[in-house]
Design an enzyme around this catalytic site. Structure first.
Site, PDB file in Angstrom:
ATOM      1  N   HIS A 166       0.829  -1.216   0.000  1.00 23.02           N
ATOM      2  CA  HIS A 166       0.000   0.000   0.000  1.00 23.02           C
ATOM      3  C   HIS A 166       0.862   1.264   0.000  1.00 23.02           C
ATOM      4  O   HIS A 166       0.498   2.273   0.619  1.00 23.02           O
ATOM      5  CB  HIS A 166      -0.965   0.028   1.190  1.00 23.02           C
ATOM      6  CG  HIS A 166      -1.967  -1.075   1.198  1.00 23.02           C
ATOM      7  ND1 HIS A 166      -3.228  -0.966   0.664  1.00 23.02           N
ATOM      8  CD2 HIS A 166      -1.892  -2.349   1.665  1.00 23.02           C
ATOM      9  CE1 HIS A 166      -3.887  -2.100   0.821  1.00 23.02           C
ATOM     10  NE2 HIS A 166      -3.091  -2.970   1.411  1.00 23.02           N
ATOM     11  N   ASN A 173     -10.300  -2.817   2.381  1.00 21.13           N
ATOM     12  CA  ASN A 173      -9.998  -2.832   0.954  1.00 21.13           C
ATOM     13  C   ASN A 173     -11.277  -2.588   0.161  1.00 21.13           C
ATOM     14  O   ASN A 173     -12.371  -2.601   0.727  1.00 21.13           O
ATOM     15  CB  ASN A 173      -9.432  -4.199   0.544  1.00 21.13           C
ATOM     16  CG  ASN A 173      -7.947  -4.339   0.878  1.00 21.13           C
ATOM     17  OD1 ASN A 173      -7.253  -3.361   1.126  1.00 21.13           O
ATOM     18  ND2 ASN A 173      -7.468  -5.568   0.861  1.00 21.13           N
ATOM     19  N   TYR A 191       0.805  -4.456  12.245  1.00 22.55           N
ATOM     20  CA  TYR A 191       0.734  -3.026  11.937  1.00 22.55           C
ATOM     21  C   TYR A 191       1.561  -2.173  12.899  1.00 22.55           C
ATOM     22  O   TYR A 191       2.084  -1.128  12.510  1.00 22.55           O
ATOM     23  CB  TYR A 191      -0.727  -2.563  11.880  1.00 22.55           C
ATOM     24  CG  TYR A 191      -1.423  -3.033  10.606  1.00 22.55           C
ATOM     25  CD1 TYR A 191      -1.673  -4.383  10.391  1.00 22.55           C
ATOM     26  CD2 TYR A 191      -1.793  -2.161   9.610  1.00 22.55           C
ATOM     27  CE1 TYR A 191      -2.273  -4.839   9.231  1.00 22.55           C
ATOM     28  CE2 TYR A 191      -2.399  -2.605   8.438  1.00 22.55           C
ATOM     29  CZ  TYR A 191      -2.636  -3.941   8.264  1.00 22.55           C
ATOM     30  OH  TYR A 191      -3.228  -4.389   7.106  1.00 22.55           O
TER      31      TYR A 191
HETATM   32 FE1  HDE Z   1      -2.505  -4.795   5.404  1.00 24.39          FE
HETATM   33  N1  HDE Z   1      -0.700  -4.008   5.912  1.00 24.39           N
HETATM   34  N2  HDE Z   1      -1.849  -6.606   5.960  1.00 24.39           N
HETATM   35  N3  HDE Z   1      -4.243  -5.647   4.744  1.00 24.39           N
HETATM   36  N4  HDE Z   1      -3.156  -3.025   4.797  1.00 24.39           N
HETATM   37  C1  HDE Z   1      -0.345  -2.726   5.771  1.00 24.39           C
HETATM   38  O1  HDE Z   1       0.746  -1.466   7.414  1.00 24.39           O
HETATM   39  C2  HDE Z   1      -0.753  -6.861   6.692  1.00 24.39           C
HETATM   40  C3  HDE Z   1      -4.584  -6.956   4.816  1.00 24.39           C
HETATM   41  C4  HDE Z   1      -4.403  -2.723   4.361  1.00 24.39           C
HETATM   42  O2  HDE Z   1      -3.197   3.506   3.930  1.00 24.39           O
HETATM   43  C5  HDE Z   1       0.974  -2.411   6.407  1.00 24.39           C
HETATM   44  O3  HDE Z   1       0.945   0.765   7.742  1.00 24.39           O
HETATM   45  C6  HDE Z   1      -0.693  -8.258   7.039  1.00 24.39           C
HETATM   46  C7  HDE Z   1      -5.980  -7.149   4.581  1.00 24.39           C
HETATM   47  C8  HDE Z   1      -4.465  -1.323   3.987  1.00 24.39           C
HETATM   48  O4  HDE Z   1      -1.577   3.352   5.391  1.00 24.39           O
HETATM   49  C9  HDE Z   1       1.392  -3.751   7.025  1.00 24.39           C
HETATM   50  C10 HDE Z   1      -1.785  -8.833   6.458  1.00 24.39           C
HETATM   51  C11 HDE Z   1      -6.464  -5.897   4.337  1.00 24.39           C
HETATM   52  C12 HDE Z   1      -3.191  -0.821   4.266  1.00 24.39           C
HETATM   53  C13 HDE Z   1       0.239  -4.644   6.649  1.00 24.39           C
HETATM   54  C14 HDE Z   1      -2.515  -7.799   5.785  1.00 24.39           C
HETATM   55  C15 HDE Z   1      -5.370  -4.977   4.437  1.00 24.39           C
HETATM   56  C16 HDE Z   1      -2.403  -1.908   4.765  1.00 24.39           C
HETATM   57  C17 HDE Z   1       1.965  -1.754   5.519  1.00 24.39           C
HETATM   58  C18 HDE Z   1      -2.189 -10.282   6.468  1.00 24.39           C
HETATM   59  C19 HDE Z   1      -7.909  -5.498   3.993  1.00 24.39           C
HETATM   60  C20 HDE Z   1      -2.709   0.591   4.014  1.00 24.39           C
HETATM   61  C21 HDE Z   1       1.951  -0.290   5.898  1.00 24.39           C
HETATM   62  C22 HDE Z   1      -2.341 -10.827   7.731  1.00 24.39           C
HETATM   63  C23 HDE Z   1      -8.861  -5.839   4.994  1.00 24.39           C
HETATM   64  C24 HDE Z   1      -2.987   1.504   5.150  1.00 24.39           C
HETATM   65  C25 HDE Z   1       1.168  -0.225   7.087  1.00 24.39           C
HETATM   66  C26 HDE Z   1      -2.549   2.901   4.794  1.00 24.39           C
HETATM   67  C27 HDE Z   1      -1.080  -1.779   5.177  1.00 24.39           C
HETATM   68  C28 HDE Z   1       0.180  -5.915   7.031  1.00 24.39           C
HETATM   69  C29 HDE Z   1      -3.698  -8.059   5.043  1.00 24.39           C
HETATM   70  C30 HDE Z   1      -5.546  -3.569   4.223  1.00 24.39           C
HETATM   71  C31 HDE Z   1       2.734  -4.295   6.588  1.00 24.39           C
HETATM   72  C32 HDE Z   1       0.399  -8.908   7.848  1.00 24.39           C
HETATM   73  C33 HDE Z   1      -6.758  -8.464   4.605  1.00 24.39           C
HETATM   74  C34 HDE Z   1      -5.656  -0.576   3.445  1.00 24.39           C
HETATM   75  O5  HDE Z   1       1.488  -3.676   8.423  1.00 24.39           O
END
Ligand code: HDE
Length: 695
Positions: free
Chosen positions: A81, A154, A368
């Site tokens: 993202h 999402n 996160y």
């Molecule tokens: Fe994320 N995800 N994600 N994700 N995600 C990040 O956190 C992660 C997942 C989502 O505009 C990171 O601050 C893991 C699902 C958005 O700043 C990180 C898993 C969904 C954003 C991270 C998922 C999301 C992130 C990277 C699986 C939808 C952007 C930067 C277990 C429900 C937020 C940050 C923004 C961002 C980890 C799966 C949505 C690395 C480990 C499912 C919208 O922490």
């Protein structure tokens, strides 16, 4: 502040230095430039040197500080993202939800809660183009009266994987391949499809990502989903399961793939520019927050496990209830300070909202916080204004890098006998749902997560014929980019479990003569009822509001007609942008100047939802010799857009082989007809044309 400010003078006099460089000085009426330490700077054009021609001296503390700071301007981009765009706004609660939750934000009708929202793509790096085929992030930070609530969702309601431990693998697979460092912001490559074809749980998500949901027209036209099942807890900790859904007021809309590819070239910032322009114009984007509420009985009777994030609950089964609206009405003053530094965390929930045991959500709750420390560099990232709560807060955390809010007084612990400092509040504080633990410690995927195909099939069969065709084309495009034939075949084996004719079409287009056996399915797929809510085209917008028409004009046209079209669009809540052979605009028949926003090369029709060709016969003749003008028309036609045209435009239409009456998407335009054209545009596209062009 400025100790050194001198009076503003109107006649700016720039002085030239010995080398001819221009100096603007405080004497010209500007504030005095200082170092970060506050020291006034005498010369910001030349580093300190011995003699005029150097060498440069390390003694130059101003040069050293300026360069040091510049060298450290970048923070690590988000690992996923990275490409995103944020805006401020508010959430307005419709009715109290006291029956379901004690969350403060849902206690009072009309309650206004400030929010910050960041939209994003997943795979591309910070500088990648907006129209990649990808999932869009839809992250909302509510600054509630009882702490920040981050709904980090999402625009697709399901996910690729069921267990957080697979997240690094799926992300490694989709990102640029490690030896070559490409492709950027694309899933059309071997590593991604290799992983997917070996991961049957991703099939439902794959259908969504291959659909037009993954190439939205704008952030304003997308739905958002919390994805996981969460819990609402009432005053007595009674739990109700909940899924969160955002519904855009302007309806859903996507672009076509051929269009997306061209938008990325014409305007890589298409989505962020759209949000910026809408907010600057006072056309504030709006979504409704809807809840799907259900109890344990429903969970037990549902065909799938409500903890499985690769499954959704069809809206026909549980109707989403609107509970409030989100309005975005202000852009950040500074992109870095807010959009880049905002730290969303799934673990930010206020009292009254709680997690389920969804293994993906549980993993996210861990991830996160780590990510924020890595990116923002200090445990004090909550001191950054965009991350700080807007309600009163008090705790004993202290010190650390860049501590900005430092407590006063002697006591930094509790309990203490000074009677000072905050204390816990068992009544108001966050309480977790007392879910009883189940079974032994083990690394096991539950059997209730094992059906990977039925909902993928349901999604595909719930699409209109046009949308199904787009899914097939996307699969063909992506798999054709894979170099290893085995990956293509493995995917066909999965598609055979989703829909036979789809598998056959894709195989045929990929030149696969012998269909493989269907992939082994742990659980035989079942036929589920179609869910029209899953289709974009079955849920068309009510109006053309928020959309944009591009009018290609030339000298000698009727200014009144251009004005009538602008007025008709304005009364629909839509916009007109004028494109002319020269950026200076065009001289109308009555001698008035019609200003242009684009010249023809810079304003291709992919930037608009519909187009109008307002041309004289001579102008059309001239434009027929211009490749950009010809592309303008042929792309609009190929992308099934409505094309209004004056009689004079015939030569340009014919230059690209389009009969002015070829189909009902070509509309004659004259004084008095603009409102009809705008009304027709409410259909957004003439999809019948796509069938005619590419049966
Ligand atoms: Fe994320 N995800 N994600 N994700 N995600 C990040 O956190 C992660 C997942 C989502 O505009 C990171 O601050 C893991 C699902 C958005 O700043 C990180 C898993 C969904 C954003 C991270 C998922 C999301 C992130 C990277 C699986 C939808 C952007 C930067 C277990 C429900 C937020 C940050 C923004 C961002 C980890 C799966 C949505 C690395 C480990 C499912 C919208 O922490």
């Amino acid at each position: 502040m400025p100790k050194f400010k001198s009076a503003r003078i109107h006649d700016q006099t720039l002085t030239r230095g010995a080398g001819g460089e221009l100096h603007q000085t405080a004497e010209d009426g500007f504030d005095t430039l200082t170092t970060a330490q506050g020291g006034p700077v005498a010369d910001d054009q030349n580093a300190l040197k011995i003699g005029a021609r150097g060498p440069t001296l390390i003694e130059d503390f101003h040069f050293r500080e300026k360069m040091f700071h510049f060298d450290h301007e970048r923070i690590p981009e988000r690992v996923v993202h990275a490409r995103g765009y944020g805006a401020h706004g508010f959430f307005e609660t419709y009715e109290p939800l006291i029956e379901f939750t004690r969350a403060d934000i849902f206690q009072r009708a009309g309650e206004i809660t400030p929010v910050f929202v960041r939209f994003s793509t997943v795979a591309g790096s910070k500088g990648s183009a907006d129209l990649a085929r990808d999932v869009r992030g839809f992250a909302v930070k509510f600054y509630t009266q009882e702490g920040n609530w981050d709904l980090v969702g999402n625009n697709i309601p399901v996910f690729f994987i069921q267990d957080a431990i697979k997240f690094p693998d799926i992300i490694h697979a989709v990102k640029p391949e490690p030896d070559r460092g490409f492709p950027q912001a694309q899933s059309a490559h071997d590593n991604f499809w290799d992983f997917i074809s070996l991961t049957p749980e991703s099939m439902n998500m794959i259908m969504w990502v291959m659909s037009d949901r993954a190439i939205p027209r704008s952030f304003r036209f997308m739905e958002g989903f919390g994805v996981h099942t969460f819990r609402l807890l009432d005053e007595n900790d009674k739990s109700t399961f909940v899924k969160f859904i955002w519904k855009p007021k302007l309806g859903m809309q996507s672009v076509m793939w051929n269009e997306a590819v061209k938008i990325n070239g014409a305007d890589p910032d298409f989505h962020r520019r759209d949000l910026w322009n809408a907010i600057q114009a006072g056309d504030f984007p709006e979504w409704e927050l809807c809840l799907q509420l259900f109890d344990q009985d429903f969970a037990d009777s549902f065909d799938f496990d409500v903890l499985d994030p690769t499954k959704l609950i069809p809206e026909e089964l549980i109707k989403p209830i609107p509970v409030g609206r989100l309005v975005l009405d202000r852009m950040p003053d500074n992109f870095f300070a807010e959009t880049e530094q905002v730290a969303f965390m799934t673990q930010n929930v206020p009292p009254g909202i709680d997690f389920s045991d969804d293994p993906l959500l549980q993993g996210r709750n861990f991830s996160y916080l780590d990510t924020q420390l890595k990116r923002l560099g200090s445990p004090n990232f909550t001191h950054i204004p965009v991350n700080a709560p807007k309600c009163p807060f008090a705790h004993f955390q202290q010190d650390g890098h860049m501590a900005m809010r430092n407590p006063k007084g002697r006591v930094n612990y509790q309990p203490n006998s000074h009677g000072l400092g905050p204390r816990e509040d068992p009544q108001r504080g966050h309480r977790s749902h007392a879910t009883p633990p189940e079974g032994p410690k083990q690394r096991l995927r539950p059997e209730s997560f094992a059906d990977h195909y039925s909902q993928a099939r349901q999604f595909y069969l719930s699409q209109t014929a046009v949308e199904q065709k787009h899914i097939a084309s996307a699969l063909v495009f992506e798999l054709a980019k894979c170099e290893l034939p085995v990956i293509r075949e493995r995917m066909i084996a999965h598609l055979l479990n989703i829909d036979g004719p789809l598998a056959e079409t894709v195989a045929e287009k990929l030149g696969i003569k012998m269909l493989p056996d269907p992939a082994d399915a742990a659980v035989a797929p079942v036929d589920l009822p179609e869910s029209p809510a899953l289709s974009i085209l079955s849920n068309p917008p009510e109006s053309f509001a928020g959309r944009k028409v591009g009018a290609l004009i030339c000298d000698g046209v009727d200014a009144a007609l251009v004005q009538e079209l602008a007025d008709a669009l304005a009364s629909e809540g839509a916009m007109l942008e004028v494109i002319a052979p020269k950026i200076g605009g065009a001289r109308a028949a009555d001698g008035s100047l019609i200003p242009a926003m684009h010249m023809v090369d810079g304003g291709p029709s992919v930037l608009f939802d519909a187009v109008a060709l307002i041309l004289t016969p001579e102008g059309a003749e001239r434009l027929a010799g211009d490749v950009a003008a010809r592309d303008f028309v042929s792309d609009a036609f190929a992308h099934c857009k409505f094309i209004a045209h004056t009689q004079g435009a015939t030569a340009l239409l014919e230059a690209v082989g389009i009969e002015p009456t070829a189909d009902e998407g070509l509309l004659p335009l004259d004084l008095g007809t603009c409102a009809d054209f705008v009304a027709t545009c409410r259909q957004i596209r003439l999809w019948a044309r796509e069938r005619a062009l590419k049966p």
